[in-house]
Every structure is written in structure tokens, then in C-alpha cells.
Write a protein that holds these residues in place. Structure first.
Motif, PDB file in Angstrom:
ATOM      1  N   LYS A 128      72.116  59.191  50.728  1.00 21.70           N
ATOM      2  CA  LYS A 128      72.911  59.211  51.913  1.00 21.70           C
ATOM      3  C   LYS A 128      74.450  59.216  51.606  1.00 21.70           C
ATOM      4  O   LYS A 128      74.859  59.726  52.358  1.00 21.70           O
ATOM      5  N   ARG A 129      74.836  58.953  50.231  1.00 19.59           N
ATOM      6  CA  ARG A 129      76.117  58.957  49.838  1.00 19.59           C
ATOM      7  C   ARG A 129      76.482  60.667  49.888  1.00 19.59           C
ATOM      8  O   ARG A 129      77.506  60.896  50.351  1.00 19.59           O
ATOM      9  N   LYS A 132      76.422  61.915  53.222  1.00 18.81           N
ATOM     10  CA  LYS A 132      77.849  61.659  54.093  1.00 18.81           C
ATOM     11  C   LYS A 132      78.963  62.593  53.797  1.00 18.81           C
ATOM     12  O   LYS A 132      79.922  63.022  54.365  1.00 18.81           O
ATOM     13  N   THR A 135      78.833  65.974  54.994  1.00 23.80           N
ATOM     14  CA  THR A 135      79.426  66.035  56.392  1.00 23.80           C
ATOM     15  C   THR A 135      80.724  66.266  56.332  1.00 23.80           C
ATOM     16  O   THR A 135      81.257  67.042  57.511  1.00 23.80           O
TER      17      THR A 135
END
Length: 202
Positions: A128-129, A132, A135
Motif C-alpha cells: 500500500k505504501r 501510494k 500514485t
């Protein structure tokens, strides 16, 4: 002749293979089987105490860091197209090399290692990091590649070889950036013989 220790599923190994192939430099590729922990073996630790790949060995030097290897090869063999001599152009290449290594590579590692290679032990938070971070970084990349054909100008440089190794890696995890300019650039990079020869057998 150079000896290159690496692993086909290492993006850092692939960028060095790409340059060696594109420049027509003679080398022997010795696979370090990271899937079975060979990079942690005493024999390889004696070669690279950082237990990472790649490692390049020449007559009088042993280098561990992939971008340092790229710069060394370009300086040693006057590969000025891949690493321009002009101060401003070289600074731009260096800026992207550092951006790729310091900002992008940790995110790529967090995503791909944990999604593709760690199985049930994968760190979901690390994925997830990484997602992110990507992104945030993908629009920066897309903007740069909208303005120029390659990441540091109108001709490919070692910064492109470093970048394509990471983008291919993201593709292993179905996490490739989707920007139109990034896709156009990526497709052009995959046509290079050196890049093609660096890719792992799937």
C-alpha cells in the motif's frame, strides 16, 4: 572482459545488462540465485558484502551499485550518447537516475517483492505504501515524458535504462503506470535489443 553477477528478476541487474548489450561490451553473466538465498551465501558475501545484485568485476575494480556501474561503463568506454558529456545534459541524466533510485525504486520494491515473491509472507502495508508513492510519482513521470521523447531528452540515456527496468518490474505485479506518454516511451524502450536481452524468461 567484465564479469557481472546478477539475477534476471532484479531490475538493477537488468539495467546493467541492457547497457552492456547496447554498447557491445563483452561480459560474462553469472546468475546469483536470489530465490534460493545464494546472495546470502558466504561465497557471494565475499564478493558483495551488501548481499545485493548486481556486482561488476573488471581487472582493477569491483562495483556494487547499479547506477555507479552504469556511470563507470559510460566513462570508461566513452559512451557519450548514453551519458552525455555536456554538463547540463549530464546533470539532467543524473537527476533522473537519483530520482529513480531514491524515490521510485523503494516503491517498486515494496510492491513487487511483496505481491509477487513473498507469498503469504508478503507485507500488505508495504504494498500500500508503494502504491501510494507511485500514485504521486506516475504523474511526474507522465509529465516529463510528454515534453520529451525520452526521460532526459530526445535520445535514450542510462536514465531510460534505469527507468525501464523499474517499469517492467511494476508490470510483473500488474502495477504499470497507465499514462499515454509513459506507455509510448515504454513500448519504444522494449524495442531496444539490449533491453530485450535483459528481460527474464517468463
Amino acid at each position: 572482459m567484465y564479469t557481472l553477477y546478477g539475477f534476471p528478476f532484479s531490475q538493477h541487474s537488468r539495467r546493467v545488462v541492457s547497457l552492456l548489450e547496447e554498447a557491445g561490451l563483452e561480459y560474462e553473466f553469472k546468475i546469483v540465485d536470489m530465490m534460493n538465498g545464494e546472495h546470502m551465501s558466504p561465497s557471494y558475501m565475499a564478493i558483495n558484502p551488501n548481499h545485493q545484485v548486481p556486482t561488476l568485476i573488471a581487472d582493477n575494480i569491483k562495483l556494487h551499485e547499479s547506477n555507479a556501474i552504469l556511470r563507470y561503463l559510460c566513462n570508461k568506454h566513452n559512451l557519450n550518447t548514453w551519458y552525455p558529456q555536456d554538463t547540463d545534459q549530464r546533470a539532467n541524466v543524473d537527476q533522473w537516475l537519483d530520482w529513480i533510485q531514491c524515490r521510485m525504486s523503494p516503491a517498486v520494491l515494496g510492491i513487487v517483492l511483496n505481491k509477487m515473491f513473498m507469498g503469504d509472507d508478503g507485507d500488505v502495508d508495504a504494498i500500500k505504501r508503494g502504491q501510494k508513492t507511485m500514485t504521486e510519482l506516475s504523474p511526474i513521470l507522465e509529465s516529463a515524458l510528454t515534453d520529451t521523447q525520452y526521460i532526459a531528452g530526445d535520445k535514450p540515456t542510462v536514465a531510460d535504462l534505469a527507468l525501464v527496468s523499474n517499469i517492467f518490474h511494476l508490470g510483473l505485479a500488474d502495477e504499470m503506470p497507465t499514462g499515454e506518454s509513459t506507455r509510448r516511451w515504454y513500448e519504444s524502450m522494449l524495442k531496444m535489443d539490449g533491453v530485450k536481452k535483459s528481460l527474464p524468461e517468463m
